[in-house]
Design a protein around this motif. Structure first.
Motif, mmCIF file in Angstrom:
data_model
loop_
_atom_site.group_PDB
_atom_site.id
_atom_site.type_symbol
_atom_site.label_atom_id
_atom_site.label_comp_id
_atom_site.label_asym_id
_atom_site.label_seq_id
_atom_site.Cartn_x
_atom_site.Cartn_y
_atom_site.Cartn_z
ATOM 1 N N LEU A 1 -2.583 11.224 -17.470
ATOM 2 C CA LEU A 1 -1.835 11.751 -16.408
ATOM 3 C C LEU A 1 -0.337 11.560 -16.811
ATOM 4 C CD1 LEU A 1 -4.001 10.080 -13.499
ATOM 5 C CD2 LEU A 1 -3.891 12.372 -14.337
ATOM 6 N N GLY A 2 0.306 12.151 -16.094
ATOM 7 C CA GLY A 2 1.912 11.874 -16.308
ATOM 8 C C GLY A 2 2.180 10.445 -15.839
ATOM 9 N N THR A 3 3.532 10.230 -15.862
ATOM 10 C CA THR A 3 4.100 8.970 -15.529
ATOM 11 C C THR A 3 3.840 8.737 -14.012
ATOM 12 O OG1 THR A 3 5.584 8.832 -17.348
ATOM 13 C CG2 THR A 3 5.952 7.371 -15.287
ATOM 14 N N ILE A 4 3.139 7.486 -13.618
ATOM 15 C CA ILE A 4 3.172 7.238 -12.120
ATOM 16 C C ILE A 4 4.333 6.462 -11.604
ATOM 17 C CG2 ILE A 4 1.797 6.194 -10.438
ATOM 18 C CD1 ILE A 4 -0.734 6.994 -12.286
ATOM 19 N N GLY A 5 4.830 6.912 -10.459
ATOM 20 C CA GLY A 5 5.946 5.900 -9.840
ATOM 21 C C GLY A 5 7.312 6.615 -10.034
ATOM 22 N N CYS A 6 8.025 5.982 -9.406
ATOM 23 C CA CYS A 6 9.494 6.269 -9.437
ATOM 24 C C CYS A 6 10.356 5.489 -10.640
ATOM 25 C CB CYS A 6 10.203 6.124 -8.010
ATOM 26 S SG CYS A 6 11.795 6.614 -7.906
ATOM 27 N N ALA A 7 11.062 5.970 -11.292
ATOM 28 C CA ALA A 7 11.766 5.164 -12.152
ATOM 29 C C ALA A 7 13.116 5.119 -11.667
ATOM 30 C CB ALA A 7 12.064 5.829 -13.543
ATOM 31 N N LEU B 1 0.703 -1.123 -0.079
ATOM 32 C CA LEU B 1 -0.002 -0.124 -0.129
ATOM 33 C C LEU B 1 0.614 1.243 -0.081
ATOM 34 C CD1 LEU B 1 -2.861 -1.118 2.555
ATOM 35 C CD2 LEU B 1 -2.887 -0.596 0.128
ATOM 36 N N LEU B 2 2.254 1.010 0.174
ATOM 37 C CA LEU B 2 2.877 2.374 0.301
ATOM 38 C C LEU B 2 3.065 3.074 -1.055
ATOM 39 C CD1 LEU B 2 6.193 1.526 2.231
ATOM 40 C CD2 LEU B 2 4.343 2.853 2.959
ATOM 41 N N LYS C 1 6.944 10.558 2.897
ATOM 42 C CA LYS C 1 8.032 10.199 1.861
ATOM 43 C C LYS C 1 8.239 8.739 1.423
ATOM 44 C CE LYS C 1 10.303 14.722 2.513
ATOM 45 N NZ LYS C 1 11.751 15.299 3.031
ATOM 46 N N LEU C 2 7.802 8.114 2.355
ATOM 47 C CA LEU C 2 7.795 6.594 2.263
ATOM 48 C C LEU C 2 7.423 5.909 0.754
ATOM 49 C CD1 LEU C 2 6.885 5.354 5.738
ATOM 50 C CD2 LEU C 2 9.158 5.368 4.921
ATOM 51 N N LYS C 3 6.504 6.787 0.348
ATOM 52 C CA LYS C 3 6.114 6.467 -1.084
ATOM 53 C C LYS C 3 6.936 6.347 -2.043
ATOM 54 C CE LYS C 3 3.869 10.551 -2.650
ATOM 55 N NZ LYS C 3 4.264 11.458 -1.605
ATOM 56 N N ASN C 4 8.026 7.149 -1.784
ATOM 57 C CA ASN C 4 8.859 7.390 -2.694
ATOM 58 C C ASN C 4 10.106 6.255 -2.807
ATOM 59 O OD1 ASN C 4 7.954 9.764 -3.693
ATOM 60 N ND2 ASN C 4 9.045 10.831 -1.892
ATOM 61 N N LEU C 5 9.919 5.325 -1.739
ATOM 62 C CA LEU C 5 10.644 4.125 -1.510
ATOM 63 C C LEU C 5 10.583 3.028 -2.576
ATOM 64 C CD1 LEU C 5 11.080 3.794 2.216
ATOM 65 C CD2 LEU C 5 12.913 4.545 0.472
ATOM 66 N N ASN C 6 10.976 3.444 -4.059
ATOM 67 C CA ASN C 6 10.875 2.520 -4.955
ATOM 68 C C ASN C 6 11.147 1.202 -4.785
ATOM 69 O OD1 ASN C 6 12.295 1.373 -7.848
ATOM 70 N ND2 ASN C 6 10.078 2.105 -7.919
ATOM 71 N N GLY C 7 10.470 0.110 -5.110
ATOM 72 C CA GLY C 7 10.803 -1.322 -4.688
ATOM 73 C C GLY C 7 9.839 -2.031 -3.716
ATOM 74 N N LYS D 1 20.528 -1.198 0.073
ATOM 75 C CA LYS D 1 20.211 -0.582 1.341
ATOM 76 C C LYS D 1 18.875 -0.400 1.139
ATOM 77 C CE LYS D 1 24.662 2.060 2.176
ATOM 78 N NZ LYS D 1 25.282 3.276 2.223
ATOM 79 N N ARG D 2 18.168 0.149 0.074
ATOM 80 C CA ARG D 2 16.736 0.389 -0.013
ATOM 81 C C ARG D 2 15.973 -0.915 0.410
ATOM 82 N NH1 ARG D 2 14.838 4.208 -4.726
ATOM 83 N NH2 ARG D 2 15.810 5.847 -3.332
ATOM 84 N N TYR D 3 16.357 -2.173 -0.012
ATOM 85 C CA TYR D 3 15.780 -3.215 0.217
ATOM 86 C C TYR D 3 15.647 -3.451 1.532
ATOM 87 C CZ TYR D 3 15.110 -5.366 -4.568
ATOM 88 O OH TYR D 3 14.628 -5.754 -5.557
ATOM 89 N N TRP D 4 16.809 -3.513 2.350
ATOM 90 C CA TRP D 4 16.837 -3.478 3.767
ATOM 91 C C TRP D 4 15.929 -2.705 4.474
ATOM 92 C CZ3 TRP D 4 17.785 -8.132 5.489
ATOM 93 C CH2 TRP D 4 18.627 -8.781 4.905
ATOM 94 N N LEU D 5 15.967 -1.403 3.781
ATOM 95 C CA LEU D 5 15.041 -0.461 4.792
ATOM 96 C C LEU D 5 13.695 -1.065 4.544
ATOM 97 C CD1 LEU D 5 14.635 2.221 6.118
ATOM 98 C CD2 LEU D 5 14.651 3.360 4.038
ATOM 99 N N LEU D 6 13.340 -1.267 3.337
ATOM 100 C CA LEU D 6 12.027 -1.698 3.301
ATOM 101 C C LEU D 6 11.475 -2.967 4.019
ATOM 102 C CD1 LEU D 6 11.488 -1.048 -0.774
ATOM 103 C CD2 LEU D 6 10.116 -0.056 1.046
#
Length: 381
Positions: free
Chosen positions: A195-201, A79-80, A259-265, A207-212
């Motif tokens: 609409l424009g592109t949705i989501g982070c490319a 849901l993030l 800002k958690l929604k910007n954690l792509n992945g 590090k991001r994997y482990w944070l998630l």
């Protein structure tokens, strides 16, 4: 025969990994019609049916603990990526189409289940299926767990989902060339909301994997602690699993406003957890439980037929074009995997519309499935 709890988990993780890699690496068209989750469930079920797993107290205990810990973590991460604010920028036509799709699916489930007179377990399974057809497979698992659907009955929902969904996608794609004829019939203009592109490319790093994963574990622990506290004070009005599902959903939605929604992945990590949950559920089912699956597939077709009739009537009343109602329908029934494909068939610029509508199902699917499932089980009683 496997009776060691860690080897049991390893075997299920191996099954999930093999079919996930086959889907990702081979990119075979076959997986567009029969997704990896179906094979993961089927092979886990085969292992259980052939007696590969010995359900000792230790194996049963780790099954319950793994499922309990993964479910809220998976829901939170899934849901993030949802941003409710973007949904309301879709425009009146698409929002009406989406709302119409949700309520028509809910009504169709209640109407058809009442006609077929399902027993309590099958009613719960179709409640889980409603969660999938308003959201996705993650919602199906969440609703099925919350309604305490047995592993075998859950298998019915997965089979009906796979068979009916495949044919529904084919039908909606077949109708694309007839959009002008349909639009003239309902006196609607073609959709032009873009609409424009949705989501982070951006690319994910280690590090991001482990944070998630850390965030998901913390939320899972917090959800279980709150549920236990409420239970100890006699404040639980529904089951513990349902409470955990609702709390994880709320935390995920709240997280999407930060800002958690910007954690792509987050979706990728959540899918890994989802596949493991599917393997766990499949490992508790056996072949003998699926002898009467045909009648439930037929019920699924009647649900889709009822949904289609209501959507066509709504299109005539509200002057909705074929793109709007088709994408709204598939956003619910097909989810993120197939909706962009249908949207791109109409216009590649509209892909983001399909993605956004499908993502909204992650929120709607859980609550909608729980509501429909409760009503279906009420009829069964």
């Amino acid at each position: 025969m496997i009776n060691n709890p860690l080897v049991y988990l390893f075997a299920l993780a191996l099954i999930a990994t093999i079919f996930t890699l086959l889907e990702l690496k081979t990119k075979a068209k076959f997986f567009k019609f029969v997704p990896a989750v179906v094979f993961i469930y089927a092979f886990s079920m085969m292992a259980a049916s052939f007696g590969v797993f010995e359900y000792t107290d230790e194996v049963t205990n780790i099954y319950k603990k793994t499922k309990t810990n993964l479910l809220p973590a998976m829901l939170f991460l899934m849901l993030l990526s949802v941003d409710i604010r973007l949904f309301f920028k879709l425009g009146k036509k698409l929002i009406i189409s989406y709302i119409l799709a949700v309520f028509s699916i809910a009504f169709a489930f209640i109407f058809i289940a009442y006609l077929f007179n399902f027993d309590e377990q099958i009613s719960g399974a179709f409640g889980a299926l409603a969660g999938s057809w308003m959201g996705g497979t993650a919602n199906m698992v969440a609703v099925g767990s919350a309604l305490h659907v047995e592993e075998g009955a859950f298998g019915y929902a997965l089979i009906v989902d796979s068979v009916n969904y495949t044919l529904w996608v084919a039908l909606l794609l077949f109708l694309v060339p007839f959009s002008n004829i349909f639009n003239k019939f309902v006196d609607a203009k073609s959709a032009d909301e873009v609409l424009g592109t949705i989501g982070c490319a951006c690319n994910m790093g280690v590090k991001r994997y482990w944070l998630l994963i850390l965030l998901a574990v913390v939320v899972s622990l917090l959800v279980q602690l709150i549920t236990a506290k409420l239970a100890s004070q006699g404040l639980l009005f529904v089951s513990s699993t349902t409470t955990m599902v609702v709390l994880a959903t709320i935390f995920g939605v709240l997280g999407s406003f930060t800002k958690l929604k910007n954690l792509n992945g987050s979706s990728e990590v959540a899918n890994s957890m989802l596949y493991m949950l599917i393997a766990l559920i499949g490992s508790r089912a056996v072949f003998e439980e699926f002898s009467g699956v045909g009648i439930y597939v037929l019920a699924g077709f009647f649900i889709l037929f009822t949904h289609a009739i209501i959507m066509m009537i709504g299109a005539k009343i509200f002057k909705l074009d074929l793109f709007s109602i088709s994408v709204a329908s598939l956003a619910n029934i097909g989810g993120v995997a197939s909706t962009p494909i249908l949207a791109a068939t109409y216009n590649k610029a509209l892909v983001s519309v399909g993605v956004l509508m499908a993502i909204m199902g992650y929120i709607i699917g859980t609550f909608g499935g729980l509501a429909v499932g409760a009503m279906l089980m009420g009829f069964a009683n």
